[in-house]
Design an enzyme around this catalytic site. Structure first.
Site, mmCIF file in Angstrom:
data_model
loop_
_atom_site.group_PDB
_atom_site.id
_atom_site.type_symbol
_atom_site.label_atom_id
_atom_site.label_comp_id
_atom_site.label_asym_id
_atom_site.label_seq_id
_atom_site.Cartn_x
_atom_site.Cartn_y
_atom_site.Cartn_z
ATOM 1 N N GLU A 72 6.250 9.595 15.398
ATOM 2 C CA GLU A 72 5.402 10.539 14.978
ATOM 3 C C GLU A 72 5.015 11.412 16.166
ATOM 4 O O GLU A 72 3.853 12.199 16.475
ATOM 5 C CB GLU A 72 4.140 10.093 14.470
ATOM 6 C CG GLU A 72 4.087 9.368 13.056
ATOM 7 C CD GLU A 72 3.021 8.939 12.311
ATOM 8 O OE1 GLU A 72 2.678 9.606 11.600
ATOM 9 O OE2 GLU A 72 2.266 8.334 12.758
ATOM 10 N N HIS A 91 -3.763 9.679 18.335
ATOM 11 C CA HIS A 91 -3.555 9.434 16.842
ATOM 12 C C HIS A 91 -3.682 8.136 16.526
ATOM 13 O O HIS A 91 -3.004 7.044 17.214
ATOM 14 C CB HIS A 91 -2.157 9.804 16.390
ATOM 15 C CG HIS A 91 -1.620 9.594 14.974
ATOM 16 N ND1 HIS A 91 -2.240 9.729 13.963
ATOM 17 C CD2 HIS A 91 -0.814 8.517 14.637
ATOM 18 C CE1 HIS A 91 -1.838 9.037 12.732
ATOM 19 N NE2 HIS A 91 -0.649 8.514 13.509
ATOM 20 N N HIS A 93 -4.971 4.839 13.463
ATOM 21 C CA HIS A 93 -5.135 4.352 11.881
ATOM 22 C C HIS A 93 -6.544 3.607 11.888
ATOM 23 O O HIS A 93 -6.451 2.717 10.984
ATOM 24 C CB HIS A 93 -3.833 3.539 11.583
ATOM 25 C CG HIS A 93 -2.663 4.049 11.898
ATOM 26 N ND1 HIS A 93 -1.518 3.237 12.350
ATOM 27 C CD2 HIS A 93 -2.238 5.448 11.789
ATOM 28 C CE1 HIS A 93 -0.475 4.265 12.547
ATOM 29 N NE2 HIS A 93 -0.692 5.429 12.276
ATOM 30 N N HIS A 162 -3.517 7.525 5.856
ATOM 31 C CA HIS A 162 -2.671 7.020 6.810
ATOM 32 C C HIS A 162 -3.541 7.068 8.165
ATOM 33 O O HIS A 162 -3.702 5.686 8.869
ATOM 34 C CB HIS A 162 -2.049 8.469 7.119
ATOM 35 C CG HIS A 162 -0.898 8.373 8.540
ATOM 36 N ND1 HIS A 162 0.071 9.233 8.692
ATOM 37 C CD2 HIS A 162 -1.189 7.724 9.414
ATOM 38 C CE1 HIS A 162 0.568 9.053 9.932
ATOM 39 N NE2 HIS A 162 -0.055 7.671 10.389
HETATM 40 MN MN MN Z 1 0.479 7.108 12.229
#
Ligand code: MN
Length: 236
Positions: A72, A91, A93, A162
């Site tokens: 990603e 980024h 979760h 996500h």
């Molecule tokens: Mn991810």
């Protein structure tokens, strides 16, 4: 002045210790030398990252580093391309944020530490660009650009089913925002069942954010010491 690769490794350790990253998720910082380059660890668990694991990427997500890359990385590349003001991207979760990506209930600033949220919580819906059978991952430049477009000028974006993205004009502030977005989400979930829940006004949020931005070093120094308890994992 701490070397940027050292500071990026520290950011990885802090975000793990604070429960924002686990084995997954990543943090990057824009290069100080070239605005069209950014630094990101190779594909590995954040708590294990050392400065030697950091690779340099261009805005197409390409690197000349020897090691494999996060699938990603395009999240970072396309946000740096779209947002010249952004110097760092997280980024994650992190768990408490996830429900707000699923629901029309907006994530809103419930306390002063997350005042920056009044500047916007964006939403990214991967189905809108790639249909309903993806693995949810932002695994190419097209999806990264769609995420960056959804983010717009906001400091934070929910990714349905996500996770989320936090961006900021410095690496410590991006870490701060990721930590307190998670904290705010947890508090909001606790507050939602109560009657007459009230939120920060835009003016309160911005004033609080301005104050807190001057206090980030205080949090960073403590978080870094706390993260030191995982040092043995890296020497194992
Ligand atoms: Mn991810």
């Amino acid at each position: 002045m701490t070397d940027l690769r050292v500071q990026l490794a520290q950011a990885n350790h802090i975000l793990f210790d604070q429960g924002v990253l686990d084995a997954f998720g990543h943090v990057s910082v824009r290069s100080e030398e070239r605005a069209d380059r950014f630094l990101l660890a190779r594909n590995m668990a954040p708590v294990l990252v050392t400065p030697e694991d950091v690779q340099e990427y261009d805005l197409d997500g390409e690197t000349d580093g020897p090691a494999s890359s996060y699938l990603e990385r395009f999240i970072h590349a396309e946000i740096y391309r779209a947002r010249p003001d952004v110097q760092a991207v997280v980024h994650s979760h992190s768990a408490s944020v996830i429900p707000f990506g699923l629901s029309s209930t907006p994530l809103r600033a419930v306390f002063h530490m997350a005042g920056f949220l009044v500047d916007g919580v964006a939403r990214f819906e991967i189905r809108d660009v790639a249909g309903d059978a993806t693995d949810l991952l932002v695994r190419d430049a097209r999806l990264g650009a769609a995420l960056a477009a959804s983010l717009g000028q906001a400091p934070f974006a929910l990714m349905r089913g996500h996770g989320s993205v936090a961006v900021a004009p410095s690496l410590p502030l991006a870490v701060y925002r990721a930590v307190y977005a998670e904290e705010n989400a947890a508090l909001q979930l606790r507050g939602l069942p109560l009657a007459d829940v009230d939120y920060l006004t835009p003016g309160e949020g911005r004033a609080a954010a301005q104050t807190n931005a001057g206090q980030v070093a205080r949090a960073w120094d403590m978080w870094l010491r706390l993260a030191g308890r995982h040092e043995s994992l890296r020497s194992a």
